[in-house]
Design a protein around this motif. Structure first.
Motif, PDB file in Angstrom:
ATOM      1  N   LEU A  32       0.849  -1.121  -0.080  1.00  0.00           N
ATOM      2  CA  LEU A  32      -0.005   0.004  -0.106  1.00  0.00           C
ATOM      3  C   LEU A  32       0.716   1.261  -0.008  1.00  0.00           C
ATOM      4  O   LEU A  32       1.858   1.359   0.781  1.00  0.00           O
ATOM      5  CB  LEU A  32      -0.920   0.075   1.112  1.00  0.00           C
ATOM      6  CG  LEU A  32      -1.988   1.227   1.566  1.00  0.00           C
ATOM      7  CD1 LEU A  32      -3.083   0.935   0.254  1.00  0.00           C
ATOM      8  CD2 LEU A  32      -2.757   1.072   2.637  1.00  0.00           C
ATOM      9  N   ARG A  34       0.449   5.984  -0.376  1.00  0.00           N
ATOM     10  CA  ARG A  34      -0.329   6.960  -0.472  1.00  0.00           C
ATOM     11  C   ARG A  34       0.224   7.433  -1.507  1.00  0.00           C
ATOM     12  O   ARG A  34       1.291   7.832  -1.831  1.00  0.00           O
ATOM     13  CB  ARG A  34      -0.151   7.904   0.916  1.00  0.00           C
ATOM     14  CG  ARG A  34      -0.874   9.194   0.753  1.00  0.00           C
ATOM     15  CD  ARG A  34      -0.644  10.034   1.732  1.00  0.00           C
ATOM     16  NE  ARG A  34      -0.891   9.605   3.167  1.00  0.00           N
ATOM     17  CZ  ARG A  34      -2.157   9.693   3.510  1.00  0.00           C
ATOM     18  NH1 ARG A  34      -3.060  10.130   2.889  1.00  0.00           N
ATOM     19  NH2 ARG A  34      -2.501   9.156   4.825  1.00  0.00           N
ATOM     20  N   TRP A  40      -4.873   6.098  -2.297  1.00  0.00           N
ATOM     21  CA  TRP A  40      -4.062   5.034  -2.187  1.00  0.00           C
ATOM     22  C   TRP A  40      -4.017   4.250  -3.463  1.00  0.00           C
ATOM     23  O   TRP A  40      -4.718   3.811  -4.237  1.00  0.00           O
ATOM     24  CB  TRP A  40      -4.664   4.193  -0.973  1.00  0.00           C
ATOM     25  CG  TRP A  40      -4.775   4.909   0.152  1.00  0.00           C
ATOM     26  CD1 TRP A  40      -5.907   5.799   0.638  1.00  0.00           C
ATOM     27  CD2 TRP A  40      -3.939   5.459   1.305  1.00  0.00           C
ATOM     28  NE1 TRP A  40      -5.701   6.478   1.783  1.00  0.00           N
ATOM     29  CE2 TRP A  40      -4.491   5.977   2.334  1.00  0.00           C
ATOM     30  CE3 TRP A  40      -2.697   4.938   1.559  1.00  0.00           C
ATOM     31  CZ2 TRP A  40      -4.104   6.535   3.472  1.00  0.00           C
ATOM     32  CZ3 TRP A  40      -1.847   5.232   2.782  1.00  0.00           C
ATOM     33  CH2 TRP A  40      -2.600   6.179   3.553  1.00  0.00           C
ATOM     34  N   ARG A  54      -6.187   1.369  -7.456  1.00  0.00           N
ATOM     35  CA  ARG A  54      -6.283   2.889  -6.752  1.00  0.00           C
ATOM     36  C   ARG A  54      -7.571   2.852  -6.058  1.00  0.00           C
ATOM     37  O   ARG A  54      -8.753   2.760  -6.608  1.00  0.00           O
ATOM     38  CB  ARG A  54      -6.254   3.811  -7.619  1.00  0.00           C
ATOM     39  CG  ARG A  54      -5.006   3.715  -8.788  1.00  0.00           C
ATOM     40  CD  ARG A  54      -3.626   4.155  -8.497  1.00  0.00           C
ATOM     41  NE  ARG A  54      -2.831   3.953  -9.533  1.00  0.00           N
ATOM     42  CZ  ARG A  54      -2.286   4.899 -10.520  1.00  0.00           C
ATOM     43  NH1 ARG A  54      -2.724   6.132 -10.034  1.00  0.00           N
ATOM     44  NH2 ARG A  54      -1.383   4.588 -11.125  1.00  0.00           N
ATOM     45  N   THR A  57      -9.591   6.779   0.650  1.00  0.00           N
ATOM     46  CA  THR A  57      -9.616   6.216   1.803  1.00  0.00           C
ATOM     47  C   THR A  57     -10.799   5.819   2.352  1.00  0.00           C
ATOM     48  O   THR A  57     -11.026   4.899   3.013  1.00  0.00           O
ATOM     49  CB  THR A  57      -9.143   7.454   2.849  1.00  0.00           C
ATOM     50  OG1 THR A  57      -7.798   7.923   2.752  1.00  0.00           O
ATOM     51  CG2 THR A  57      -9.277   7.122   4.330  1.00  0.00           C
ATOM     52  N   LEU A  60     -11.166   2.118   1.089  1.00  0.00           N
ATOM     53  CA  LEU A  60     -10.353   1.182   1.748  1.00  0.00           C
ATOM     54  C   LEU A  60     -10.988   0.972   3.099  1.00  0.00           C
ATOM     55  O   LEU A  60     -11.138  -0.214   3.782  1.00  0.00           O
ATOM     56  CB  LEU A  60      -8.867   1.768   2.313  1.00  0.00           C
ATOM     57  CG  LEU A  60      -7.769   1.996   1.020  1.00  0.00           C
ATOM     58  CD1 LEU A  60      -6.562   2.608   1.722  1.00  0.00           C
ATOM     59  CD2 LEU A  60      -7.624   0.684   0.291  1.00  0.00           C
ATOM     60  N   PRO A  67      -4.972   1.658   6.701  1.00  0.00           N
ATOM     61  CA  PRO A  67      -3.233   2.101   6.243  1.00  0.00           C
ATOM     62  C   PRO A  67      -2.685   1.774   7.720  1.00  0.00           C
ATOM     63  O   PRO A  67      -1.471   1.725   7.524  1.00  0.00           O
ATOM     64  CB  PRO A  67      -3.558   3.337   5.969  1.00  0.00           C
ATOM     65  CG  PRO A  67      -4.918   3.433   5.264  1.00  0.00           C
ATOM     66  CD  PRO A  67      -5.895   2.608   6.125  1.00  0.00           C
ATOM     67  N   SER A  74      -3.741   7.370   8.061  1.00  0.00           N
ATOM     68  CA  SER A  74      -4.883   7.449   6.897  1.00  0.00           C
ATOM     69  C   SER A  74      -5.533   9.094   7.059  1.00  0.00           C
ATOM     70  O   SER A  74      -5.151   9.954   7.092  1.00  0.00           O
ATOM     71  CB  SER A  74      -6.178   6.826   7.364  1.00  0.00           C
ATOM     72  OG  SER A  74      -6.722   6.975   8.519  1.00  0.00           O
TER      73      SER A  74
END
Length: 74
Positions: A32, A34, A40, A54, A57, A60, A67, A74
């Motif tokens: 992972l 950023r 992400w 991709r 947040t 995810l 994260p 995050s």
């Protein structure tokens, strides 16, 4: 699309990917990085040639990917 930005238009060439393994890393790990504000890239260490996916947040979070597990904020 995040706030009108295509996540796949973001440059990931200099992104720093971090691994998180669910067990022994002999089978490969999820990576992972950023890539922008609330953006992400999620990759697979056993398929480094594959284009990372991709996500925002929020996406995810909805997928249960934290994260922080990767040592990222995050």
């Amino acid at each position: 699309m995040q706030n009108g930005i295509d996540l796949y238009s973001l440059d990931i060439d200099s992104a720093s990917f971090v691994k998180a393994c669910g067990g022994p890393c002999t089978e490969g790990c999820v990576t992972l990085a950023r890539i922008g504000d609330q953006a992400w890239a999620l990759g697979d260490s056993k398929r480094p040639e594959a284009q990372p996916l991709r996500f925002t947040t929020e996406e995810l979070d909805q997928a249960g990917i934290d994260p922080a597990r990767f040592g990222l904020n995050s």
